[in-house]
Design an enzyme around this catalytic site. Structure first.
Site, PDB file in Angstrom:
ATOM      1  N   HIS A   1       0.840  -1.209   0.000  1.00 25.32           N
ATOM      2  CA  HIS A   1       0.000   0.000   0.000  1.00 25.32           C
ATOM      3  C   HIS A   1       0.875   1.258   0.000  1.00 25.32           C
ATOM      4  O   HIS A   1       0.615   2.210  -0.731  1.00 25.32           O
ATOM      5  CB  HIS A   1      -0.872   0.076   1.270  1.00 25.32           C
ATOM      6  CG  HIS A   1      -1.921  -0.980   1.393  1.00 25.32           C
ATOM      7  ND1 HIS A   1      -2.096  -1.726   2.531  1.00 25.32           N
ATOM      8  CD2 HIS A   1      -2.873  -1.403   0.533  1.00 25.32           C
ATOM      9  CE1 HIS A   1      -3.104  -2.558   2.380  1.00 25.32           C
ATOM     10  NE2 HIS A   1      -3.597  -2.390   1.164  1.00 25.32           N
TER      11      HIS A   1
ATOM     12  N   LYS B  27     -16.190  -7.504   4.558  1.00 28.49           N
ATOM     13  CA  LYS B  27     -15.014  -7.856   5.367  1.00 28.49           C
ATOM     14  C   LYS B  27     -15.257  -7.639   6.849  1.00 28.49           C
ATOM     15  O   LYS B  27     -16.011  -6.748   7.234  1.00 28.49           O
ATOM     16  CB  LYS B  27     -13.815  -6.983   4.954  1.00 28.49           C
ATOM     17  CG  LYS B  27     -13.248  -7.357   3.604  1.00 28.49           C
ATOM     18  CD  LYS B  27     -11.941  -6.620   3.353  1.00 28.49           C
ATOM     19  CE  LYS B  27     -11.336  -7.048   2.031  1.00 28.49           C
ATOM     20  NZ  LYS B  27     -10.161  -6.264   1.657  1.00 28.49           N
TER      21      LYS B  27
HETATM   22  O1  PNS Z   1      -8.844  -2.682   0.453  1.00 23.76           O
HETATM   23  P1  PNS Z   1     -10.170  -3.152  -0.083  1.00 23.76           P
HETATM   24  O2  PNS Z   1     -10.940  -3.909   0.968  1.00 23.76           O
HETATM   25  O3  PNS Z   1     -10.045  -3.911  -1.379  1.00 23.76           O
HETATM   26  O4  PNS Z   1     -10.989  -1.811  -0.407  1.00 23.76           O
HETATM   27  C1  PNS Z   1     -12.284  -1.883  -0.935  1.00 23.76           C
HETATM   28  C2  PNS Z   1     -12.974  -0.538  -0.726  1.00 23.76           C
HETATM   29  C3  PNS Z   1     -13.096  -0.232   0.770  1.00 23.76           C
HETATM   30  C4  PNS Z   1     -12.178   0.563  -1.411  1.00 23.76           C
HETATM   31  C5  PNS Z   1     -14.375  -0.666  -1.380  1.00 23.76           C
HETATM   32  O5  PNS Z   1     -15.102  -1.676  -0.734  1.00 23.76           O
HETATM   33  C6  PNS Z   1     -15.141   0.650  -1.334  1.00 23.76           C
HETATM   34  O6  PNS Z   1     -14.946   1.500  -2.173  1.00 23.76           O
HETATM   35  N1  PNS Z   1     -16.000   0.794  -0.291  1.00 23.76           N
HETATM   36  C7  PNS Z   1     -16.756   1.994  -0.109  1.00 23.76           C
HETATM   37  C8  PNS Z   1     -18.223   1.767  -0.438  1.00 23.76           C
HETATM   38  C9  PNS Z   1     -18.448   1.909  -1.926  1.00 23.76           C
HETATM   39  O7  PNS Z   1     -18.279   2.953  -2.520  1.00 23.76           O
HETATM   40  N2  PNS Z   1     -18.878   0.796  -2.516  1.00 23.76           N
HETATM   41  C10 PNS Z   1     -19.224   0.754  -3.905  1.00 23.76           C
HETATM   42  C11 PNS Z   1     -18.037   0.521  -4.783  1.00 23.76           C
HETATM   43  S1  PNS Z   1     -18.635  -0.144  -6.240  1.00 23.76           S
END
Ligand code: PNS
Length: 164
Positions: free
Chosen positions: A19, A43
């Site tokens: 990251h 998660k």
């Molecule tokens: O590190 P990760 O778990 O792969 O991150 C995923 C994350 C948190 C970036 C994704 O789940 C996200 O954007 N969550 C916010 C809610 C959202 O906007 N969801 C719709 C995306 S299509």
């Protein structure tokens, strides 16, 4: 892309050297980079939002154009609120691609002013994930190659109880 604001979202549970590599490279590309700790409702997290933010702050203090925030909502809305035109994502392998591609398309629908830009992970971090770090640390393994040195002790103590 100078003069523009980008957001770099993720769970960061916890932040890894993979990251941090993406954050550093993205910080060099934009005037302002907002690293945003978010929620993926599929998660279960080991670290609280405040802990995840604090760990990222501890390793990005030398990057003056990087801010770290927490947001429990849609990424598309967060980007709009911040006036960000770019979402930065790291891609490790083809296995990441389908999910990331879907999210990029959904985010574009929800906020047509935002573009998702993928940075390829450094080759040495291809295999690395937060889940792997958590598994190794919680079983007493050494995570020195996987997380920034400044936060290794905090993560190990939190997940294993002590750091030798
Ligand atoms: O590190 P990760 O778990 O792969 O991150 C995923 C994350 C948190 C970036 C994704 O789940 C996200 O954007 N969550 C916010 C809610 C959202 O906007 N969801 C719709 C995306 S299509």
């Amino acid at each position: 892309m100078k003069g523009s604001i980008a957001v770099c979202p993720g769970s960061f549970d916890p932040v890894t050297v993979g990251h941090l590599d993406i954050i550093r490279r993205a910080a060099g590309m934009f005037s302002e980079l907002i690293v945003v700790v978010m929620v993926n409702h599929k998660k279960k997290y080991s670290f609280t939002p405040d802990e995840r933010v604090a760990l990222i702050k501890a390793v990005t203090g030398d990057l003056p154009n990087v801010k770290v925030e927490y947001y429990d909502g849609l990424l598309a809305d967060f980007a709009r609120q911040k006036g960000a035109g770019v979402i930065i994502k790291g891609l490790r392998a083809m296995s990441d691609f389908e999910y990331e591609f879907q999210m990029a398309l959904a985010n574009k629908k929800l906020n047509p002013d935002v573009e998702t830009v993928f940075l390829t992970t450094a080759a040495e971090n291809m295999y690395l994930s937060s889940s792997m770090v958590k598994q190794i640390a919680s079983m007493g393994g050494d995570i020195k190659d996987f997380v920034p040195e400044q936060i290794k002790k905090d993560i190990t103590e939190r997940l294993y109880g002590k750091d030798e």
